[in-house]
Design an enzyme around this catalytic site. Sequence first.
Site, PDB file in Angstrom:
ATOM      1  N   GLY A  38      34.192  57.846  17.332  1.00 50.67           N
ATOM      2  CA  GLY A  38      34.353  59.283  17.490  1.00 50.67           C
ATOM      3  C   GLY A  38      34.995  59.911  16.275  1.00 50.67           C
ATOM      4  O   GLY A  38      35.662  59.241  15.488  1.00 50.67           O
ATOM      5  N   ALA A  39      34.785  61.207  16.138  1.00 52.81           N
ATOM      6  CA  ALA A  39      35.340  61.945  15.003  1.00 52.81           C
ATOM      7  C   ALA A  39      36.869  61.923  15.073  1.00 52.81           C
ATOM      8  O   ALA A  39      37.433  61.668  16.136  1.00 52.81           O
ATOM      9  CB  ALA A  39      34.820  63.380  15.035  1.00 52.81           C
ATOM     10  N   GLY A  45      40.574  62.785  15.674  1.00 50.67           N
ATOM     11  CA  GLY A  45      41.232  63.702  16.582  1.00 50.67           C
ATOM     12  C   GLY A  45      40.565  63.870  17.924  1.00 50.67           C
ATOM     13  O   GLY A  45      40.973  64.696  18.730  1.00 50.67           O
ATOM     14  N   LYS A  91      40.722  58.938  20.335  1.00 50.94           N
ATOM     15  CA  LYS A  91      40.461  57.494  20.399  1.00 50.94           C
ATOM     16  C   LYS A  91      41.746  56.716  20.640  1.00 50.94           C
ATOM     17  O   LYS A  91      41.805  55.857  21.526  1.00 50.94           O
ATOM     18  CB  LYS A  91      39.791  57.023  19.093  1.00 50.94           C
ATOM     19  CG  LYS A  91      38.477  57.729  18.814  1.00 50.94           C
ATOM     20  CD  LYS A  91      37.802  57.204  17.572  1.00 50.94           C
ATOM     21  CE  LYS A  91      38.516  57.564  16.283  1.00 50.94           C
ATOM     22  NZ  LYS A  91      38.545  59.020  16.014  1.00 50.94           N
ATOM     23  N   GLU A 131      17.769  72.601  18.265  1.00 50.18           N
ATOM     24  CA  GLU A 131      17.805  71.569  19.303  1.00 50.18           C
ATOM     25  C   GLU A 131      16.903  71.944  20.475  1.00 50.18           C
ATOM     26  O   GLU A 131      16.248  71.081  21.064  1.00 50.18           O
ATOM     27  CB  GLU A 131      19.234  71.340  19.794  1.00 50.18           C
ATOM     28  CG  GLU A 131      20.182  70.787  18.740  1.00 50.18           C
ATOM     29  CD  GLU A 131      19.706  69.489  18.105  1.00 50.18           C
ATOM     30  OE1 GLU A 131      19.023  68.691  18.798  1.00 50.18           O
ATOM     31  OE2 GLU A 131      19.981  69.270  16.914  1.00 50.18           O
TER      32      GLU A 131
HETATM   33  P1  ADP Z   1      41.994  59.862  17.098  1.00 58.84           P
HETATM   34  O1  ADP Z   1      42.637  58.538  17.319  1.00 58.84           O
HETATM   35  O2  ADP Z   1      40.627  59.951  17.702  1.00 58.84           O
HETATM   36  O3  ADP Z   1      41.998  60.348  15.683  1.00 58.84           O
HETATM   37  P2  ADP Z   1      44.186  60.762  18.672  1.00 58.84           P
HETATM   38  O4  ADP Z   1      43.981  59.939  19.870  1.00 58.84           O
HETATM   39  O5  ADP Z   1      45.217  60.300  17.714  1.00 58.84           O
HETATM   40  O6  ADP Z   1      42.824  60.951  17.894  1.00 58.84           O
HETATM   41  O7  ADP Z   1      44.484  62.255  19.135  1.00 58.84           O
HETATM   42  C1  ADP Z   1      45.520  63.006  18.585  1.00 58.84           C
HETATM   43  C2  ADP Z   1      46.141  63.891  19.615  1.00 58.84           C
HETATM   44  O8  ADP Z   1      45.231  64.881  20.063  1.00 58.84           O
HETATM   45  C3  ADP Z   1      46.547  63.166  20.865  1.00 58.84           C
HETATM   46  O9  ADP Z   1      47.813  62.627  20.744  1.00 58.84           O
HETATM   47  C4  ADP Z   1      46.471  64.251  21.930  1.00 58.84           C
HETATM   48  O10 ADP Z   1      47.659  64.998  21.947  1.00 58.84           O
HETATM   49  C5  ADP Z   1      45.370  65.128  21.439  1.00 58.84           C
HETATM   50  N1  ADP Z   1      44.117  64.782  22.110  1.00 58.84           N
HETATM   51  C6  ADP Z   1      42.997  64.292  21.513  1.00 58.84           C
HETATM   52  N2  ADP Z   1      42.019  64.110  22.409  1.00 58.84           N
HETATM   53  C7  ADP Z   1      42.517  64.474  23.607  1.00 58.84           C
HETATM   54  C8  ADP Z   1      41.979  64.507  24.937  1.00 58.84           C
HETATM   55  N3  ADP Z   1      40.728  64.109  25.199  1.00 58.84           N
HETATM   56  N4  ADP Z   1      42.773  64.929  25.926  1.00 58.84           N
HETATM   57  C9  ADP Z   1      44.027  65.331  25.673  1.00 58.84           C
HETATM   58  N5  ADP Z   1      44.598  65.325  24.468  1.00 58.84           N
HETATM   59  C10 ADP Z   1      43.864  64.913  23.412  1.00 58.84           C
HETATM   60 ZN    ZN Z   2      16.785  68.007  14.380  1.00 61.98          ZN
END
Ligand code: ADP
Ligand code: ZN
Length: 633
Positions: A214-215, A217, A220, A437
């Site tokens: 996943g992108a 933020g 993950k 799309e």
């Molecule tokens: P990644 O690991 O994908 O880069 P993170 O898990 O570190 O992203 O997400 C960073 C923060 O964003 C989390 O600590 C949370 O506060 C918020 N966040 C991201 N996705 C969600 C979600 N699906 N539900 C609630 N909060 C989220």
């Molecule tokens: Zn296309």
Amino acid sequence: MDKKQAFSLWYVLAALVGLILMQEFVAPRHTQTLTYSEFKQALMAGKLDDVLIADGVATGKLRTDGLEQILPKDKLEALKRTGGEHGFATVLVNDPGLVAQLDAAKVRYGSVRESKWLGALISWVAPALVFFGIWWFLMKRMGSGMGGMGHGILEIGKSKAKVYMQTETGVTFKDVAGIDEAREELMEVVEFLKNPDRFRRLGGKIPKGVLIVGAPGTGKTLLAKAVAGEAGVPFLSLSGSEFVEMFVGVGAARVRDLFEQAAAKAPCIVFIDEIDALGKARGVGLSGGHEEHEQTLNQLLAEMDGFDTNRGVIILAATNRPEVLDPALLRPGRFDRHVAIDRPDLIGRRQILEVHVKNVKLAPSVDLAVLAARTPGFAGADLANLVNEATLRAAKHDKDAVDMQDFEEALDRIVAGLEKKNRVMNPTERKFVAYHEAGHALVAEFRKNTDRVTKVSIIPRGIAALGYTQQSPTEDRYLMRRSELLDRLDVLLAGRVAEQLVFEDVSTGAENDLQRATDMARHMVTHYGMSEALGLATYDARPTPLYLNGPMLPEPRTFSERTAEAIDGEVRRLLDEARERVTRTLQANRGTLESLAALLLEKEVVDRTMLDGLMASAAAPAEPRVAAVPVQP
Ligand code: ADP
Ligand code: ZN
């Protein structure tokens, strides 16, 4: 880590101080230095005992009675003041007769090797210790300067310090919103960790590794923590980039160490963030540190193979670039399960906002649905940031609650930032993507030989795709008929054609579609013998690498320039004809195209049920699901 190192430095210091003190204590308290002549006289007078000779120095005991003739007054006074038995030390001169005289005086004498130890310690070991300490100190500083997290060279092979361990993450699925599909998929892992015996008894097969794609933020890390939190097991995490070191073998040692720690903590979750940093396909790239990188990756593969899932260790890894990963990592028994996290849709964004405003005092004016609608393309982290910024602003203005105005301002700030990073689309772009799309989806609906559309989305996925139309095959395919390939060509071109029809302008968004369509058409001509003009011969024009890291050997072309031109002409004809067909279909169903695009703009994601409703309410399609392909003359 810092604690440990400081501790070790103290050791060195303590040893030095100890040495100095020892020197003070071991040497006899009241030692009188005698000249050699005084020593000789005292010996003759029978005042000496227990003489030790070492390194040209004689030491021993000295009786003070009757020394008046031998010693000068001041020495005697000093001796008498301390009283009792005394030690003496004398630097010897070259005197071959000394032993005979010692014998004659019936003195116990000898030469002792141990007498050297203290000297050796001071003259040799102590400096060595000092140098060692300095070296260590420098290396430690160097190590931290080189991007390590303050680890010293001695501990480079240990990932202990870098492994971030939480016995309790305190995160549960309640904290994760808007990514229900991914959550569902990880439920099973939780079930297993909670109840391994039941799972095993039923013969359930547990994944060793789950790759979360996943992108940035999108949550993950949050999801991985939630898995650990739900299962109530420790969470060990570290980032793939931390395995990458400048010394060969270090990364591999870290991997080994990580797995040792995991085994000790089992059941537990191991989370490797940014696994692409360490799992890049082997043999690509010409950068140095190549060997080190391969060793690290090989070690990871070996550890995963040797790992028994029954011990209750599950490895989760995250990446936003799954395409660069070494295929070996994705094989069965390794990261064979993949969970994709998309940026959240309208409803998802609203749910995520709800999670984050839980502890925030909101004014009645705040409407989360409105905010969700205004934040297309935002990832979970962006939404968390939005709430935070708004709260900060309200606090700055001494408000009792966060109101809509705070959100508006925070939103403007964040959107401006994200636009710079190319992460949100402006309204015109969104419209383009929606029609694009919708075009793909409708043509797929109207063609007979295509897979069912399961989902259409205008939520950006990854870096390249701004939206996507998901089709899922209803059966396994071993061969494809020509009519199917032509229908696929139509679907691929439909995005571009829709843009042209609606906007009388086209965008760069079709690059990937066009590439795939061209590849397919070329294959039809050169490999599948599907072009009358070129007949049944195959033409190996361009060697394509079998794998990402396969050999790319230039091969001589096996056909003439004229044939090459003919191939190009045929490819072009196939594409042109497909465009004609698609244009006809979309023109005839312009109304449906408009309503699907409108629905997409509103909901962002249109699933199968919504699509069914739309197709049913659309006026009887001018070109129902029939093969729109004229049989080739
Ligand atoms: P990644 O690991 O994908 O880069 P993170 O898990 O570190 O992203 O997400 C960073 C923060 O964003 C989390 O600590 C949370 O506060 C918020 N966040 C991201 N996705 C969600 C979600 N699906 N539900 C609630 N909060 C989220
Ligand atoms: Zn296309």
